[in-house]
Motif scaffolding. Structure first.
Motif, mmCIF file in Angstrom:
data_model
loop_
_atom_site.group_PDB
_atom_site.id
_atom_site.type_symbol
_atom_site.label_atom_id
_atom_site.label_comp_id
_atom_site.label_asym_id
_atom_site.label_seq_id
_atom_site.Cartn_x
_atom_site.Cartn_y
_atom_site.Cartn_z
ATOM 1 N N ASN A 105 0.898 -1.237 0.059
ATOM 2 C CA ASN A 105 0.136 -0.032 -0.096
ATOM 3 C C ASN A 105 0.807 1.445 -0.137
ATOM 4 O O ASN A 105 0.577 2.232 -0.543
ATOM 5 C CB ASN A 105 -1.045 -0.034 1.209
ATOM 6 C CG ASN A 105 -2.275 0.797 0.995
ATOM 7 O OD1 ASN A 105 -3.356 0.504 1.589
ATOM 8 N ND2 ASN A 105 -2.252 1.828 0.159
ATOM 9 N N VAL A 106 1.880 1.309 0.926
ATOM 10 C CA VAL A 106 2.749 2.442 0.858
ATOM 11 C C VAL A 106 3.390 2.617 -0.627
ATOM 12 O O VAL A 106 3.433 3.720 -0.927
ATOM 13 C CB VAL A 106 4.041 1.836 1.900
ATOM 14 C CG1 VAL A 106 5.135 3.062 1.720
ATOM 15 C CG2 VAL A 106 3.400 2.054 3.232
ATOM 16 N N SER A 107 3.648 1.572 -1.302
ATOM 17 C CA SER A 107 4.434 1.755 -2.565
ATOM 18 C C SER A 107 3.513 2.269 -3.691
ATOM 19 O O SER A 107 4.004 2.970 -4.472
ATOM 20 C CB SER A 107 4.727 0.149 -3.103
ATOM 21 O OG SER A 107 3.373 -0.316 -3.661
ATOM 22 N N MET A 108 2.252 2.156 -3.338
ATOM 23 C CA MET A 108 1.378 2.795 -4.353
ATOM 24 C C MET A 108 0.770 4.361 -3.961
ATOM 25 O O MET A 108 -0.101 4.869 -4.404
ATOM 26 C CB MET A 108 -0.046 2.056 -4.309
ATOM 27 C CG MET A 108 0.147 0.716 -4.791
ATOM 28 S SD MET A 108 -1.148 -0.418 -5.183
ATOM 29 C CE MET A 108 -1.414 -1.075 -3.540
ATOM 30 N N LEU A 109 1.415 4.694 -2.703
ATOM 31 C CA LEU A 109 1.110 6.217 -2.150
ATOM 32 C C LEU A 109 2.437 7.023 -2.113
ATOM 33 O O LEU A 109 2.508 8.117 -2.161
ATOM 34 C CB LEU A 109 0.719 6.092 -0.745
ATOM 35 C CG LEU A 109 -0.812 5.338 -0.698
ATOM 36 C CD1 LEU A 109 -1.004 5.267 0.740
ATOM 37 C CD2 LEU A 109 -1.812 6.272 -1.148
ATOM 38 N N LEU A 110 3.617 6.241 -2.285
ATOM 39 C CA LEU A 110 5.114 7.177 -1.695
ATOM 40 C C LEU A 110 5.447 7.500 -3.726
ATOM 41 O O LEU A 110 5.613 6.686 -4.223
ATOM 42 C CB LEU A 110 5.825 5.995 -1.474
ATOM 43 C CG LEU A 110 7.454 6.714 -0.966
ATOM 44 C CD1 LEU A 110 6.932 7.836 0.146
ATOM 45 C CD2 LEU A 110 8.117 5.546 -0.403
#
Length: 343
Positions: A105-110
């Motif tokens: 999820n972080v990878s898709m927001l960062l």
């Protein structure tokens, strides 16, 4: 095909691919805590090669979404139980943990992370292939399999026959030494490119049959210290170094590996196989500078670690003439990318 930046904007799209956590290891090795499930904020930052502030800010802005995908903060008895299970000696009163889904999820927001961008691209590539490739594609994979075998055979010949022949010629030749070194460098460059091509084919194979692949760094994280030193020694030999000796242990005077670079410079190496959430600090670098420069009079000194370096440690390394090979650089080196200092 959907552009990777769409994941930054669409929560619905992010939710639709949250189960593809295997992508994380295919882009870059992901090390987990002893529970085999979670990572800390520092480990997430190390994976995406960003600062802790970037991850903390992301959690602040998207906490509800991240909690839905597995982010949690342990306190009280729950934290005590986790520390006992993991063997942690930390005295912190709270501990933020990310599940693999939360990391994805972080990878898709960062936004400001090249690693996160690669995860998004790879994720959407896998989704595209899964939806468009025929179920039976055995005929289409026959040629890549043949190319793969040919590449591996050529790589073996170059590494086991041609390069050692050049090494022997260089040792006994005076007049044509420079020309031989240049030729050997060219052969090694071809060998590395074939190795990288082989690695890419294996990644594509992983996409086709959806089998999990073991990352380079995951394999190194499983090594003991001695095995890791031998792995680094093999990388040095692959890149043309000669007289490479692993001497790690009692009496090594702070240097684990010694050798000679392809162009005749004296080489020393310090190897540290630390957990990825730890850091190499300035005192460790200062100690190695003394050993490398004073005791060994080294021309090239490498500090190779499976974890990041603190900013102060990097500054001291640069001032002291030490090449810091941090986790990310080590991964690239192991995958076939040469260290510039050795060229």
């Amino acid at each position: 095909m959907i552009d990777e930046s769409a994941l930054l904007e669409s929560k619905t799209l992010r939710n639709s691919v949250l189960d593809r956590t295997d992508v994380l290891d295919r882009v870059k090795a992901l090390s987990l805590l002893p529970d085999g499930t979670h990572v800390t904020t520092a480990m997430v930052a190390a994976y995406f090669e960003v600062g802790l502030t970037a991850i903390s800010s992301l959690v602040h802005d998207h906490r509800e979404e991240l909690e839905a995908s597995g982010y949690r903060v342990l306190t009280g008895s729950e934290l005590t139980s986790f520390k006992e299970f993991s063997g942690s000696q930390s005295r912190t009163r709270s501990l933020a943990l990310f599940s693999r889904r939360a990391i994805l999820n972080v990878s898709m927001l960062l936004r400001d992370s090249e690693v996160a961008r690669q995860v998004r691209v790879y994720l959407l590539d896998m989704e595209y292939l899964a939806r468009t490739q025929p179920v039976d594609n055995s005929a289409s994979t026959e040629l890549p399999d043949l190319d793969d075998r040919i590449d591996r055979r050529i790589t073996h010949i170059l590494g086991k026959t041609v390069v050692p022949m050049f090494n022997a010629l260089i040792e006994t030749s005076g007049e044509h030494r420079a020309e031989l070194i240049a030729l050997r460098t060219g052969v090694q460059r071809i060998e590395r490119r074939l190795h990288q091509h082989h690695t890419r084919l294996k990644r594509l194979e992983g996409i086709r049959d959806d089998r999990p692949t073991i990352g380079v760094m995951a394999a190194m994280d499983a090594m003991n210290g001695r095995t890791f030193e031998r792995h680094v020694a093999k990388l040095l030999i692959r890149d043309g170094c000669t007289n490479v000796v692993v001497q790690g242990g009692h009496g090594d005077r702070g240097v684990d590996i010694i050798g000679i670079t392809a162009d005749g410079r004296r080489l020393v190496v310090q190897c540290k196989r630390f957990a990825p959430y730890l850091n190499i600090t300035s005192p460790e670098v200062q100690k190695f500078i003394g050993s490398a420069k004073v005791l060994y009079s080294a021309d090239v000194a490498l500090f190779v670690a499976t974890c990041p370096f603190t900013s102060e440690a990097l500054s001291i390394a640069a001032e002291g003439g030490i090449t810091a090979v941090h986790r990310g650089a080590l991964e690239e080196w192991s995958a076939g990318e040469p260290l510039r200092i050795l060229e």
